[in-house]
Design an enzyme around this catalytic site. Structure first.
Site, PDB file in Angstrom:
ATOM      1  N   ASN A 110      50.312   2.201   2.256  1.00  0.00           N
ATOM      2  CA  ASN A 110      50.703   2.595   3.615  1.00  0.00           C
ATOM      3  C   ASN A 110      51.576   3.845   3.633  1.00  0.00           C
ATOM      4  O   ASN A 110      52.234   4.128   4.645  1.00  0.00           O
ATOM      5  CB  ASN A 110      51.445   1.437   4.306  1.00  0.00           C
ATOM      6  CG  ASN A 110      50.518   0.266   4.556  1.00  0.00           C
ATOM      7  OD1 ASN A 110      49.384   0.452   4.974  1.00  0.00           O
ATOM      8  ND2 ASN A 110      50.985  -0.943   4.274  1.00  0.00           N
ATOM      9  N   ARG A 154      31.647 -19.775   8.703  1.00  0.00           N
ATOM     10  CA  ARG A 154      32.880 -19.909   7.889  1.00  0.00           C
ATOM     11  C   ARG A 154      32.858 -19.044   6.623  1.00  0.00           C
ATOM     12  O   ARG A 154      33.511 -19.353   5.626  1.00  0.00           O
ATOM     13  CB  ARG A 154      33.153 -21.363   7.518  1.00  0.00           C
ATOM     14  CG  ARG A 154      33.370 -22.235   8.733  1.00  0.00           C
ATOM     15  CD  ARG A 154      34.270 -23.409   8.429  1.00  0.00           C
ATOM     16  NE  ARG A 154      34.529 -24.145   9.653  1.00  0.00           N
ATOM     17  CZ  ARG A 154      33.811 -25.181  10.054  1.00  0.00           C
ATOM     18  NH1 ARG A 154      32.811 -25.608   9.315  1.00  0.00           N
ATOM     19  NH2 ARG A 154      34.099 -25.776  11.178  1.00  0.00           N
ATOM     20  N   GLU A 201      43.516  10.635   2.868  1.00  0.00           N
ATOM     21  CA  GLU A 201      43.651   9.361   2.132  1.00  0.00           C
ATOM     22  C   GLU A 201      43.469   9.585   0.631  1.00  0.00           C
ATOM     23  O   GLU A 201      44.024   8.853  -0.178  1.00  0.00           O
ATOM     24  CB  GLU A 201      42.648   8.320   2.644  1.00  0.00           C
ATOM     25  CG  GLU A 201      42.841   7.909   4.111  1.00  0.00           C
ATOM     26  CD  GLU A 201      43.916   6.824   4.315  1.00  0.00           C
ATOM     27  OE1 GLU A 201      44.591   6.445   3.338  1.00  0.00           O
ATOM     28  OE2 GLU A 201      44.071   6.376   5.466  1.00  0.00           O
ATOM     29  N   LYS A 244      42.681   2.413  -5.980  1.00  0.00           N
ATOM     30  CA  LYS A 244      42.737   1.314  -5.010  1.00  0.00           C
ATOM     31  C   LYS A 244      42.372  -0.014  -5.680  1.00  0.00           C
ATOM     32  O   LYS A 244      42.996  -1.044  -5.421  1.00  0.00           O
ATOM     33  CB  LYS A 244      41.823   1.599  -3.819  1.00  0.00           C
ATOM     34  CG  LYS A 244      41.853   0.459  -2.827  1.00  0.00           C
ATOM     35  CD  LYS A 244      41.994   0.862  -1.409  1.00  0.00           C
ATOM     36  CE  LYS A 244      42.256  -0.354  -0.528  1.00  0.00           C
ATOM     37  NZ  LYS A 244      41.998  -0.117   0.858  1.00  0.00           N
ATOM     38  N   HIS A 265      42.394   8.808  12.434  1.00  0.00           N
ATOM     39  CA  HIS A 265      43.343   8.080  11.572  1.00  0.00           C
ATOM     40  C   HIS A 265      43.783   8.952  10.384  1.00  0.00           C
ATOM     41  O   HIS A 265      44.975   9.092  10.111  1.00  0.00           O
ATOM     42  CB  HIS A 265      42.715   6.771  11.097  1.00  0.00           C
ATOM     43  CG  HIS A 265      43.572   6.037  10.113  1.00  0.00           C
ATOM     44  ND1 HIS A 265      44.789   5.481  10.456  1.00  0.00           N
ATOM     45  CD2 HIS A 265      43.416   5.799   8.776  1.00  0.00           C
ATOM     46  CE1 HIS A 265      45.330   4.918   9.385  1.00  0.00           C
ATOM     47  NE2 HIS A 265      44.518   5.097   8.356  1.00  0.00           N
ATOM     48  N   HIS A 286      51.839   5.842   6.752  1.00  0.00           N
ATOM     49  CA  HIS A 286      51.171   5.090   7.816  1.00  0.00           C
ATOM     50  C   HIS A 286      52.098   4.609   8.927  1.00  0.00           C
ATOM     51  O   HIS A 286      51.637   4.372  10.040  1.00  0.00           O
ATOM     52  CB  HIS A 286      50.391   3.909   7.225  1.00  0.00           C
ATOM     53  CG  HIS A 286      49.082   4.327   6.594  1.00  0.00           C
ATOM     54  ND1 HIS A 286      49.009   5.234   5.566  1.00  0.00           N
ATOM     55  CD2 HIS A 286      47.800   3.959   6.857  1.00  0.00           C
ATOM     56  CE1 HIS A 286      47.737   5.403   5.215  1.00  0.00           C
ATOM     57  NE2 HIS A 286      46.985   4.640   5.978  1.00  0.00           N
ATOM     58  N   GLU A 328      48.668  -8.114  -0.206  1.00  0.00           N
ATOM     59  CA  GLU A 328      49.777  -7.245   0.212  1.00  0.00           C
ATOM     60  C   GLU A 328      51.125  -7.972   0.241  1.00  0.00           C
ATOM     61  O   GLU A 328      51.865  -7.921   1.227  1.00  0.00           O
ATOM     62  CB  GLU A 328      49.478  -6.588   1.562  1.00  0.00           C
ATOM     63  CG  GLU A 328      50.317  -5.339   1.786  1.00  0.00           C
ATOM     64  CD  GLU A 328      49.862  -4.505   2.969  1.00  0.00           C
ATOM     65  OE1 GLU A 328      48.673  -4.173   3.061  1.00  0.00           O
ATOM     66  OE2 GLU A 328      50.723  -4.183   3.793  1.00  0.00           O
ATOM     67  N   HIS A 335      50.609   5.489  12.407  1.00  0.00           N
ATOM     68  CA  HIS A 335      50.212   4.514  13.428  1.00  0.00           C
ATOM     69  C   HIS A 335      50.886   4.828  14.758  1.00  0.00           C
ATOM     70  O   HIS A 335      50.288   4.635  15.831  1.00  0.00           O
ATOM     71  CB  HIS A 335      50.531   3.089  12.969  1.00  0.00           C
ATOM     72  CG  HIS A 335      49.601   2.604  11.891  1.00  0.00           C
ATOM     73  ND1 HIS A 335      49.916   1.587  11.034  1.00  0.00           N
ATOM     74  CD2 HIS A 335      48.352   3.018  11.540  1.00  0.00           C
ATOM     75  CE1 HIS A 335      48.902   1.390  10.190  1.00  0.00           C
ATOM     76  NE2 HIS A 335      47.949   2.249  10.480  1.00  0.00           N
ATOM     77  N   LYS A 394      40.116  -5.805   3.392  1.00  0.00           N
ATOM     78  CA  LYS A 394      40.761  -5.928   4.703  1.00  0.00           C
ATOM     79  C   LYS A 394      39.688  -5.761   5.766  1.00  0.00           C
ATOM     80  O   LYS A 394      38.990  -4.737   5.790  1.00  0.00           O
ATOM     81  CB  LYS A 394      41.841  -4.853   4.883  1.00  0.00           C
ATOM     82  CG  LYS A 394      43.142  -5.185   4.205  1.00  0.00           C
ATOM     83  CD  LYS A 394      44.237  -4.217   4.623  1.00  0.00           C
ATOM     84  CE  LYS A 394      45.538  -4.539   3.925  1.00  0.00           C
ATOM     85  NZ  LYS A 394      46.604  -3.551   4.209  1.00  0.00           N
ATOM     86  N   ARG A 421      50.642  -3.493  -2.852  1.00  0.00           N
ATOM     87  CA  ARG A 421      49.591  -2.970  -1.969  1.00  0.00           C
ATOM     88  C   ARG A 421      50.185  -2.234  -0.767  1.00  0.00           C
ATOM     89  O   ARG A 421      49.547  -1.354  -0.201  1.00  0.00           O
ATOM     90  CB  ARG A 421      48.665  -4.106  -1.508  1.00  0.00           C
ATOM     91  CG  ARG A 421      47.475  -3.586  -0.698  1.00  0.00           C
ATOM     92  CD  ARG A 421      46.372  -4.611  -0.538  1.00  0.00           C
ATOM     93  NE  ARG A 421      45.272  -4.043   0.237  1.00  0.00           N
ATOM     94  CZ  ARG A 421      44.075  -4.574   0.352  1.00  0.00           C
ATOM     95  NH1 ARG A 421      43.794  -5.700  -0.273  1.00  0.00           N
ATOM     96  NH2 ARG A 421      43.126  -3.998   1.077  1.00  0.00           N
TER      97      ARG A 421
HETATM   98  N1  GLY Z   1      44.168   0.593   3.799  1.00  0.00           N
HETATM   99  C1  GLY Z   1      45.239  -0.056   3.179  1.00  0.00           C
HETATM  100  C2  GLY Z   1      44.838  -1.250   2.367  1.00  0.00           C
HETATM  101  O1  GLY Z   1      43.664  -1.472   2.159  1.00  0.00           O
HETATM  102  O2  GLY Z   1      45.689  -1.981   1.959  1.00  0.00           O
END
Ligand code: GLY
Length: 369
Positions: A248, A124, A188, A230, A269, A251, A240, A255, A146, A244
């Site tokens: 993207n 957990r 990026e 970031k 990517h 993106h 997000e 994607h 993430k 946040r």
């Molecule tokens: N890669 C996008 C984020 O971490 O929100």
């Protein structure tokens, strides 16, 4: 010799440091101190990274930890899957771990996302540390918590927010990175300038060739500035709910391009993000939200660094508009079937839009062929 920097992601009780510098892997015991002292560490790595960096990291951990194990998963996107996660969790449990265990992700984005999700679900939730060894992982995926794996229905659809306890971005690990991977990660880096920092984009215009040539100081500045950007965004919007989403930029297009290419290495990517950002500026220009001059600067910079800016030159060129738009509608960011784009208002300023007219989108895709 470039100096080291330490940035903090200020998330209260879950705050952590990002260390950027050269030779950090071999000094992990000094840098991480109490975080490793007397702990059981399990290093998760892949077959490509293990011969390059595992011995130094293991030796450093052995100086501080009670016990150190390592588990190697196959290289490549296929390891970011539920079966690979299940195998990894069983292998970790077979080592007899308890909640004091620390998982250490040594590798690129696949390893970071997989090991991070393993840490989120094991017993957990246990501690984990990110040791990203690609530019893309250093400037994006290792920071912000993430974690997750891919599903049959799409990329990153199963996962959790689980912040690492520390990030060690060792610039020396970029020495052995393939040029193609460096270029993909650079997309990026450019993203941070475009979405919110015009001065950083200007710096990249002047110094991008130095970054791509692996000039130590230029590369370290690019990584540090990206991580700083970031960190600020994650602090403001960890889950997000708003800001946040700007990360993207490019993106939604990217994607779709990646999906039609099949995640088999045909299109990386970061390469898809490069093309996606160029298309985002095409879209903004078509919507008269950004000038042709800004659009031209973005295209020129990305192309000058060897990134593809036109759909015609992408491995996804054969995909029809219908195919691409269908994927964009099913993107994780879409709401009630409405495509969602990060749209730039010039360089260094962007916003999220749910109401891009499909007709404009089709014209943009046609004009890029
Ligand atoms: N890669 C996008 C984020 O971490 O929100």
């Amino acid at each position: 010799m470039q100096k080291e920097s330490k940035l903090t992601v200020g998330l209260g009780a879950r705050a952590y440091d990002i260390h950027v510098g050269r030779g950090l892997i071999g000094r992990a015991d000094d840098i991480l101190g109490d975080m490793l002292a007397d702990r059981h560490v399990v290093i998760i790595n892949d077959a490509a990274v293990a011969p390059l960096h595992l011995p130094a990291l293991k030796a450093a951990c052995e100086r501080a930890c009670r016990r150190v194990d390592s588990l190697t998963v196959p290289s490549g996107e296929a390891s970011k899957s539920m079966p690979a996660l299940a195998t990894l969790l069983e292998d970790i449990l077979a080592l007899g771990v308890d909640r004091d265990v620390v998982l250490v992700a040594l590798g690129g984005g696949v390893i970071g996302d997989l090991a991070g999700f393993a840490a989120a679900s094991l017993l957990r939730g246990v501690d984990f540390i990110q040791v990203p060894t690609t530019l893309l992982a250093q400037v994006d995926s290792s920071v912000g918590g993430k974690t997750g794996v891919n599903a049959a229905a799409g990329k990153n659809l199963i996962g959790a927010f689980h912040q690492p306890r520390a990030v060690l971005a060792d610039m020396a690990s970029l020495d052995t990175l393939a040029d193609r991977e460096l270029r993909a990660g650079y997309a990026e880096v450019v993203k941070y300038g475009l979405l919110g920092d015009a001065a950083f984009f200007e710096w990249l215009e002047a110094n991008g060739t130095g970054v791509m040539a692996r000039d130590d100081a230029a590369l370290a500045h690019a990584v540090t500035t990206s991580c700083q950007a970031k960190a600020r965004i994650v602090e403001a919007d960890e889950r997000e709910a708003g800001q946040r989403a700007l990360l993207n930029l490019g993106h939604t297009f990217a994607h779709a391009l990646e999906a039609v290419c099949g995640y088999d290495g045909t299109l990386l990517h970061g390469e898809a993000v490069g093309t996606g950002m160029a298309l985002a500026y095409d879209l903004a220009s078509a919507l008269q939200l950004c000038t042709g001059q800004d659009r031209g600067r973005v295209h020129a910079h990305l192309a000058g660094c060897g990134l593809v800016t036109r759909l015609a030159d992408s491995p996804a060129a054969d995909a029809s508009n219908d195919q691409l738009i269908d994927i964009m509608r099913r993107d994780k960011k879409a709401r009630r079937g409405q495509m969602r784009f990060v749209v730039p208002r010039g360089i260094g300023n962007s916003f999220v839009s749910d109401d891009v007219p499909e007709e404009t989108l089709r014209t943009v895709l046609d004009d890029s062929r």
